[in-house]
Write a protein that holds these residues in place. Structure first.
Motif, PDB file in Angstrom:
ATOM      1  N   ALA A   1      -6.082  -4.467 -22.936  1.00 15.50           N
ATOM      2  CA  ALA A   1      -5.619  -5.854 -22.924  1.00 15.50           C
ATOM      3  C   ALA A   1      -5.397  -6.232 -21.488  1.00 15.50           C
ATOM      4  O   ALA A   1      -5.224  -5.380 -20.624  1.00 15.50           O
ATOM      5  CB  ALA A   1      -4.335  -6.017 -23.731  1.00 15.50           C
ATOM      6  N   GLY A   2      -5.425  -7.512 -21.204  1.00 16.68           N
ATOM      7  CA  GLY A   2      -5.305  -7.937 -19.814  1.00 16.68           C
ATOM      8  C   GLY A   2      -3.908  -7.833 -19.271  1.00 16.68           C
ATOM      9  O   GLY A   2      -3.707  -7.560 -18.102  1.00 16.68           O
ATOM     10  N   GLN A   3      -2.930  -8.003 -20.133  1.00 13.69           N
ATOM     11  CA  GLN A   3      -1.572  -8.065 -19.631  1.00 13.69           C
ATOM     12  C   GLN A   3      -0.768  -6.870 -20.104  1.00 13.69           C
ATOM     13  O   GLN A   3      -1.091  -6.229 -21.067  1.00 13.69           O
ATOM     14  CB  GLN A   3      -0.902  -9.354 -20.103  1.00 13.69           C
ATOM     15  CG  GLN A   3      -1.580 -10.602 -19.585  1.00 13.69           C
ATOM     16  CD  GLN A   3      -0.846 -11.850 -19.994  1.00 13.69           C
ATOM     17  OE1 GLN A   3       0.104 -11.795 -20.740  1.00 13.69           O
ATOM     18  NE2 GLN A   3      -1.288 -12.974 -19.495  1.00 13.69           N
ATOM     19  N   GLY A   4       0.292  -6.616 -19.412  1.00 14.22           N
ATOM     20  CA  GLY A   4       1.167  -5.538 -19.826  1.00 14.22           C
ATOM     21  C   GLY A   4       1.045  -4.334 -18.938  1.00 14.22           C
ATOM     22  O   GLY A   4      -0.044  -3.921 -18.568  1.00 14.22           O
ATOM     23  N   LEU A   5       2.191  -3.783 -18.608  1.00 19.87           N
ATOM     24  CA  LEU A   5       2.205  -2.589 -17.775  1.00 19.87           C
ATOM     25  C   LEU A   5       1.473  -1.455 -18.483  1.00 19.87           C
ATOM     26  O   LEU A   5       1.569  -1.296 -19.688  1.00 19.87           O
ATOM     27  CB  LEU A   5       3.640  -2.156 -17.512  1.00 19.87           C
ATOM     28  CG  LEU A   5       4.366  -2.826 -16.340  1.00 19.87           C
ATOM     29  CD1 LEU A   5       5.798  -2.350 -16.286  1.00 19.87           C
ATOM     30  CD2 LEU A   5       3.656  -2.552 -15.033  1.00 19.87           C
ATOM     31  N   GLY A   6       0.794  -0.709 -17.697  1.00 17.01           N
ATOM     32  CA  GLY A   6       0.169   0.495 -18.225  1.00 17.01           C
ATOM     33  C   GLY A   6      -1.265   0.312 -18.647  1.00 17.01           C
ATOM     34  O   GLY A   6      -1.947   1.289 -18.928  1.00 17.01           O
ATOM     35  N   ASN A   7      -1.728  -0.945 -18.706  1.00 16.75           N
ATOM     36  CA  ASN A   7      -3.134  -1.122 -19.054  1.00 16.75           C
ATOM     37  C   ASN A   7      -3.991  -0.564 -17.947  1.00 16.75           C
ATOM     38  O   ASN A   7      -3.815  -0.867 -16.780  1.00 16.75           O
ATOM     39  CB  ASN A   7      -3.449  -2.594 -19.260  1.00 16.75           C
ATOM     40  CG  ASN A   7      -2.868  -3.101 -20.551  1.00 16.75           C
ATOM     41  OD1 ASN A   7      -2.913  -2.401 -21.557  1.00 16.75           O
ATOM     42  ND2 ASN A   7      -2.328  -4.296 -20.539  1.00 16.75           N
ATOM     43  N   THR A   8      -4.945   0.243 -18.347  1.00 16.03           N
ATOM     44  CA  THR A   8      -5.830   0.884 -17.387  1.00 16.03           C
ATOM     45  C   THR A   8      -7.198   0.262 -17.491  1.00 16.03           C
ATOM     46  O   THR A   8      -7.689  -0.024 -18.582  1.00 16.03           O
ATOM     47  CB  THR A   8      -5.912   2.391 -17.667  1.00 16.03           C
ATOM     48  OG1 THR A   8      -4.602   2.945 -17.561  1.00 16.03           O
ATOM     49  CG2 THR A   8      -6.831   3.072 -16.662  1.00 16.03           C
ATOM     50  N   ILE A   9      -7.822   0.058 -16.357  1.00 13.57           N
ATOM     51  CA  ILE A   9      -9.150  -0.530 -16.304  1.00 13.57           C
ATOM     52  C   ILE A   9     -10.170   0.591 -16.150  1.00 13.57           C
ATOM     53  O   ILE A   9     -10.023   1.478 -15.318  1.00 13.57           O
ATOM     54  CB  ILE A   9      -9.204  -1.570 -15.164  1.00 13.57           C
ATOM     55  CG1 ILE A   9     -10.513  -2.317 -15.150  1.00 13.57           C
ATOM     56  CG2 ILE A   9      -8.934  -0.945 -13.819  1.00 13.57           C
ATOM     57  CD1 ILE A   9     -10.505  -3.480 -14.169  1.00 13.57           C
ATOM     58  N   TYR A  10     -11.179   0.582 -17.003  1.00 18.74           N
ATOM     59  CA  TYR A  10     -12.209   1.617 -17.001  1.00 18.74           C
ATOM     60  C   TYR A  10     -13.535   0.998 -16.586  1.00 18.74           C
ATOM     61  O   TYR A  10     -13.927  -0.051 -17.090  1.00 18.74           O
ATOM     62  CB  TYR A  10     -12.337   2.236 -18.393  1.00 18.74           C
ATOM     63  CG  TYR A  10     -11.084   2.944 -18.851  1.00 18.74           C
ATOM     64  CD1 TYR A  10     -10.107   2.266 -19.576  1.00 18.74           C
ATOM     65  CD2 TYR A  10     -10.870   4.284 -18.533  1.00 18.74           C
ATOM     66  CE1 TYR A  10      -8.956   2.917 -19.976  1.00 18.74           C
ATOM     67  CE2 TYR A  10      -9.714   4.931 -18.942  1.00 18.74           C
ATOM     68  CZ  TYR A  10      -8.761   4.247 -19.658  1.00 18.74           C
ATOM     69  OH  TYR A  10      -7.613   4.884 -20.051  1.00 18.74           O
ATOM     70  N   PHE A  11     -14.222   1.703 -15.684  1.00 20.05           N
ATOM     71  CA  PHE A  11     -15.441   1.164 -15.092  1.00 20.05           C
ATOM     72  C   PHE A  11     -16.698   1.792 -15.676  1.00 20.05           C
ATOM     73  O   PHE A  11     -16.724   2.961 -16.044  1.00 20.05           O
ATOM     74  CB  PHE A  11     -15.451   1.419 -13.580  1.00 20.05           C
ATOM     75  CG  PHE A  11     -14.534   0.513 -12.826  1.00 20.05           C
ATOM     76  CD1 PHE A  11     -13.199   0.841 -12.669  1.00 20.05           C
ATOM     77  CD2 PHE A  11     -14.997  -0.664 -12.277  1.00 20.05           C
ATOM     78  CE1 PHE A  11     -12.350   0.000 -11.971  1.00 20.05           C
ATOM     79  CE2 PHE A  11     -14.153  -1.509 -11.570  1.00 20.05           C
ATOM     80  CZ  PHE A  11     -12.822  -1.171 -11.428  1.00 20.05           C
TER      81      PHE A  11
END
Lengths: 113, 116
Positions: free
Chosen positions: B97-107
């Motif tokens: 999800a875009g918001q919220g602590l802890g969201n990790t972005i995977y490439f």
């Protein structure tokens, strides 16, 4: 406003010596902080992340980073460099209320045999 | 899928041609991002999709660039009338999800575009 500053564009270390890659951030809010590694001709791989739990975060391949709020820093360290650590490293910030990830300009790590 | 998938992995095109780059995010991820990385440079944000919300297009460098995301999953980045300065790696990423602590972005591994 927020930003991420990677203080060194290039770092060179000898194999077996410690690695220190520096990152400072500016944010009015409690951030999530990440380190990513990019090997040549590859995408970005997550090394570790901080999300307001323990301030010392351990990641893959022996890397760790410490969140220091008083210094607004999130430096990446490794006790002993390996040849395979040679890569580009990116420090990244994300706010709880934001929808963007802010990237530092990257630090290129060279490991000398 | 298991990871973010991008295609083509490499594309060489002639100046003035249009190109389409495809991204298939991790299953269940509602947020999708496109970045551009020029040779020896950092990452440049292009566009962000979150669920059914209007995309954040603030990073698109010109009106030659556009992107869409169909059915909340696969995304296509289109570059019209390519120029030599468009040569770069185009990286797609997704997060739960875009918001919220802890969201990790995977490439993904990136699409390497060369305009000749």
């Amino acid at each position: 406003a927020q930003s991420v500053t990677q203080l060194d564009s290039h770092v060179s270390v000898s194999e077996g010596t410690p690695v220190l890659l520096r990152c400072n951030y500016s944010s009015s809010y409690s951030p999530s902080l990440f380190w990513y590694v990019q090997h040549p001709n590859k995408g970005l791989q997550l090394l570790l992340k901080y999300t307001s739990a323990a301030t010392l975060v351990k990641g893959i391949n022996g890397f760790e980073a410490e969140f220091k709020k008083s210094e607004t820093s999130f430096h990446l360290t490794k006790p002993s460099a390996h040849m395979s650590d040679a890569a580009e490293y990116f420090c990244v910030v994300n706010l709880a209320t934001g929808n963007q990830f802010y990237f530092g300009t990257g630090t290129s790590l060279t490991v000398i045999p | 899928g298991a990871g973010v998938s991008q295609s083509p992995s490499n594309k060489v095109t002639e100046k003035g041609k249009d190109v389409e780059l495809r991204c298939d995010p991790i299953s269940g991820h509602t947020a999708l991002y496109w970045y551009r990385q020029s040779l020896g440079q950092g990452l440049e944000f292009l566009i962000y999709f979150q669920g059914n919300s209007a995309p954040d297009k603030s990073g698109l460098p010109s009106d030659r660039f556009s992107a869409e995301r169909t059915g909340g999953s696969v995304s296509t980045l289109t570059i019209q009338r390519t120029q030599q300065e468009d040569s770069a790696v185009y990286l797609c990423a997704s997060s739960l999800a875009g918001q919220g602590l802890g969201n990790t972005i995977y490439f993904g591994e990136g699409s390497w575009l060369t305009v000749v």
